[in-house]
Design an enzyme around this catalytic site. Structure first.
Site, PDB file in Angstrom:
ATOM      1  CB  CYS A  58      40.736  48.840  70.287  1.00  0.00           C
ATOM      2  SG  CYS A  58      40.863  47.078  69.975  1.00  0.00           S
ATOM      3  CB  CYS A  64      45.298  44.669  66.414  1.00  0.00           C
ATOM      4  SG  CYS A  64      44.193  44.473  65.013  1.00  0.00           S
ATOM      5  CB  CYS A  67      42.219  50.727  64.370  1.00  0.00           C
ATOM      6  SG  CYS A  67      40.740  49.831  63.926  1.00  0.00           S
ATOM      7  CD  GLN A 282      34.044  50.995  47.370  1.00  0.00           C
ATOM      8  OE1 GLN A 282      34.839  51.076  48.313  1.00  0.00           O
ATOM      9  NE2 GLN A 282      34.405  51.169  46.119  1.00  0.00           N
ATOM     10  CE1 TYR A 311      40.989  47.174  36.660  1.00  0.00           C
ATOM     11  CE2 TYR A 311      40.378  49.356  35.872  1.00  0.00           C
ATOM     12  CZ  TYR A 311      41.264  48.302  35.893  1.00  0.00           C
ATOM     13  OH  TYR A 311      42.408  48.357  35.150  1.00  0.00           O
ATOM     14  CD  GLU A 332      35.247  42.666  38.934  1.00  0.00           C
ATOM     15  OE1 GLU A 332      35.409  43.849  39.259  1.00  0.00           O
ATOM     16  OE2 GLU A 332      35.942  41.724  39.379  1.00  0.00           O
ATOM     17  CG  ASP A 381      36.457  51.869  42.244  1.00  0.00           C
ATOM     18  OD1 ASP A 381      37.540  52.044  42.837  1.00  0.00           O
ATOM     19  OD2 ASP A 381      35.400  51.563  42.832  1.00  0.00           O
ATOM     20  CB  CYS A 408      41.277  52.209  47.653  1.00  0.00           C
ATOM     21  SG  CYS A 408      41.903  50.837  46.696  1.00  0.00           S
TER      22      CYS A 408
HETATM   23  C1  LIG Z   1      38.162  48.689  44.117  1.00  0.00           C
HETATM   24  S1  LIG Z   1      37.173  47.405  43.429  1.00  0.00           S
HETATM   25  C2  LIG Z   1      35.910  48.368  42.686  1.00  0.00           C
HETATM   26  C3  LIG Z   1      34.555  47.735  42.628  1.00  0.00           C
HETATM   27  C4  LIG Z   1      33.363  48.612  42.270  1.00  0.00           C
HETATM   28  N1  LIG Z   1      33.677  49.724  41.426  1.00  0.00           N
HETATM   29  C5  LIG Z   1      32.628  49.058  43.511  1.00  0.00           C
HETATM   30  O1  LIG Z   1      32.642  50.235  43.850  1.00  0.00           O
HETATM   31  O2  LIG Z   1      32.032  48.210  44.168  1.00  0.00           O
HETATM   32  C6  LIG Z   1      38.169  46.866  42.121  1.00  0.00           C
HETATM   33  C7  LIG Z   1      37.563  45.742  41.283  1.00  0.00           C
HETATM   34  O3  LIG Z   1      38.456  45.465  40.188  1.00  0.00           O
HETATM   35  C8  LIG Z   1      38.451  44.082  39.911  1.00  0.00           C
HETATM   36  N2  LIG Z   1      39.693  43.811  39.168  1.00  0.00           N
HETATM   37  C9  LIG Z   1      40.939  43.758  39.672  1.00  0.00           C
HETATM   38  N3  LIG Z   1      41.844  43.555  38.688  1.00  0.00           N
HETATM   39  C10 LIG Z   1      41.159  43.497  37.517  1.00  0.00           C
HETATM   40  C11 LIG Z   1      41.547  43.306  36.154  1.00  0.00           C
HETATM   41  N4  LIG Z   1      42.815  43.141  35.820  1.00  0.00           N
HETATM   42  N5  LIG Z   1      40.576  43.306  35.221  1.00  0.00           N
HETATM   43  C12 LIG Z   1      39.267  43.481  35.577  1.00  0.00           C
HETATM   44  N6  LIG Z   1      38.844  43.670  36.854  1.00  0.00           N
HETATM   45  C13 LIG Z   1      39.778  43.661  37.820  1.00  0.00           C
HETATM   46  C14 LIG Z   1      38.321  43.444  41.270  1.00  0.00           C
HETATM   47  O4  LIG Z   1      37.785  42.138  41.189  1.00  0.00           O
HETATM   48  C15 LIG Z   1      37.370  44.423  42.000  1.00  0.00           C
HETATM   49  O5  LIG Z   1      36.025  44.019  41.850  1.00  0.00           O
END
Ligand SMILES: C[S@@+](CC[C@H](N)C(=O)[O-])C[C@H]1O[C@@H](n2cnc3c(N)ncnc32)[C@H](O)[C@@H]1O
Length: 454
Positions: A58, A64, A67, A282, A311, A332, A381, A408
């Site tokens: 790139c 940037c 990456c 994701q 989550y 969530e 998650d 992550c």
């Molecule tokens: C890494 S994402 C995971 C989403 C899902 N498991 C997926 O694979 O698509 C983390 C999620 O946690 C939510 N989140 C963050 N802080 C939170 C909280 N304190 N209570 C509830 N949800 C929360 C975010 O909005 C987000 O959708």
């Protein structure tokens, strides 16, 4: 290789974190920051280049922030991601030397993202060469933040992260805005009209575009939106946000539909997922499928389990595992994501899921557990910050047979695993590469309930 993609050097017993180099480079360093226990530095002269290097593809590489590992071959990237997981789990998580399954590589190492977010700025970043040239440059930019600078945006010519019409849409928006004198934002003075452009490209071919402006000027905005509608028939969802706040987040603002549908669709294993503008999905769709298969496999479902999916975002994991469970409860805090999660069950004729919106700390209480039942399996998650200590404590009290922790950020995951160590034992660890050319790594850990002492 050290944390955050920097490399590590030592000089007279001092640790030096060096950016913009590869492990094995021989360089002269300029110290840029002096701390009590370590130094930070940038390279000023290369004596020899590492054998691990490859030619970055790139033109924006090095400036940037997107990456940062493009100069390191993919095999080596994977090696260091695996090591990052191991180091974090051992050092922070105090998880002895458990075997870690080999990292799951990404089938695509370019054009793998389904979402990019560009910022408008009237204060484009100029490279040293551009400044030296003495030429006048257009300072309007539409691109990415220079690492660590909220006020400097690099104008992007071509980005290798997102497939499809993404580059053409961004270039066309920029050109239209210039031609029609729409004012690009100034992040220091907090003035200007155009703030931010989000492009999402689903694996079904759906394309969602969201334009954020600072104030309501419908004649100016509709000109731009009409331009996009006419020139990019592939856009299936065209939306805008008037955002007069101090930052670009819009989870608390109204997203207005201009053209098409208010959502897009992703597909996975015959399931169709509706994703709204505020919903998390994701960002590497192909690898998301691999990640979810590993998660489902670790969950070890037989059809009789009550599963909590914490989550849950737009309920993707919950719906994905629902056919192998008795019931899945998703939690969530983004309300519109929960609305999407419910719709996603409906669209796919899934009847054994329930979704609840709210902060995990508050939702996951005694009354909730009494109402929905003790979970046999918990999938969690969380975002990069990991779980709140009170949520971790709740998981200790819940004593599910299996806990699958998708993360992550291996550092916060390791911190949480240490706090779970009294109740659960780590039995499987599987890193997954969702973000080639970056130091980021996803990691799935299976924890199984320890036997209570007799
Ligand atoms: C890494 S994402 C995971 C989403 C899902 N498991 C997926 O694979 O698509 C983390 C999620 O946690 C939510 N989140 C963050 N802080 C939170 C909280 N304190 N209570 C509830 N949800 C929360 C975010 O909005 C987000 O959708």
């Amino acid at each position: 290789m050290a944390a955050e993609g920097k490399c590590l050097a030592r000089h007279e017993n001092l640790v030096i974190f060096v950016k913009d180099v590869a492990p094995g480079d021989v360089v002269d360093l300029q110290i840029t920051r002096q701390k009590k226990n370590f130094l930070e530095a940038s390279p000023v002269h290369f004596h020899a280049f590492s054998e691990l290097r490859v030619e970055p593809f790139c033109e924006h590489f090095g400036v940037c922030g997107g990456c940062k590992w493009q100069h390191i071959n993919y095999e080596t990237q994977l090696y260091f991601k695996q090591k990052q997981v191991k180091d974090n789990l051992e050092r922070i998580g105090k998880i002895g030397s458990k075997p870690i399954l080999p990292i799951k590589a990404s089938s695509e190492t370019a054009y793998y993202r389904n979402k990019l977010e560009y910022t408008f700025s009237d204060n484009s970043w100029l490279t040293t060469e551009q400044i030296k040239s003495g030429q006048e440059y257009d300072r309007n930019a539409l691109g990415f933040h220079i690492p660590g600078r909220f006020d400097k945006i690099l104008d992007i010519k071509h980005c290798y992260l997102q497939p499809g019409a993404s580059n053409n849409i961004r270039l066309s928006v920029r050109q239209y805005a210039k031609l029609h004198n729409l004012v690009f934002f100034n992040q220091v003075k907090m003035e200007g009209f155009l703030r931010n452009l989000i492009i999402r490209t689903a694996n079904t071919g759906d394309v969602m575009v969201i334009v954020q402006v600072y104030y309501d000027d419908m004649p100016a905005l509709s000109g731009l939106l009409e331009h996009l509608k006419i020139n990019f028939p592939e856009i299936t969802s065209l939306q805008y946000v008037v955002n007069g706040k101090g930052n670009e987040t819009f989870h608390d603002l109204e997203v207005v539909l201009y053209h098409g549908e208010p959502y897009m669709h992703e597909e996975m294993e015959g399931l169709r997922f509706r994703v709204g503008p505020k919903s998390f999905y994701q960002t590497n769709s192909d690898q998301a499928y691999e990640l979810y298969k590993i998660t489902r496999d670790f969950a070890g479902l037989t059809g009789s389990e009550i599963v909590y999916d914490l989550y849950t975002g737009a309920g993707t994991i919950a719906n994905f595992v629902s056919r192998q469970a008795k019931e899945v409860i998703g939690v969530e805090y983004v309300e519109s994501a929960i609305a999407d999660a419910k719709l996603n069950s409906q669209i796919n004729q899934i009847q054994n899921t329930k979704f609840f919106a709210g902060d995990m700390r508050e939702v996951l209480n005694e009354a909730f557990i009494a109402e929905h039942g003790q979970p046999d399996v918990i999938i969690t998650d969380p975002p990069r910050a990991g779980m709140h200590p009170e949520v971790v404590e709740k998981l200790n009290q819940l004593r599910a047979s299996r806990l699958v922790y998708v993360s992550c950020n291996p550092a916060t995951q390791a911190r949480d695993l240490e706090a779970l160590a009294g109740t659960y034992e780590v039995t499987k660890i599987q890193p997954v590469d969702m973000f080639p050319q970056t130091h980021h790594v996803e990691n799935v850990v299976l924890l199984e309930l320890k036997k209570e002492p007799a």
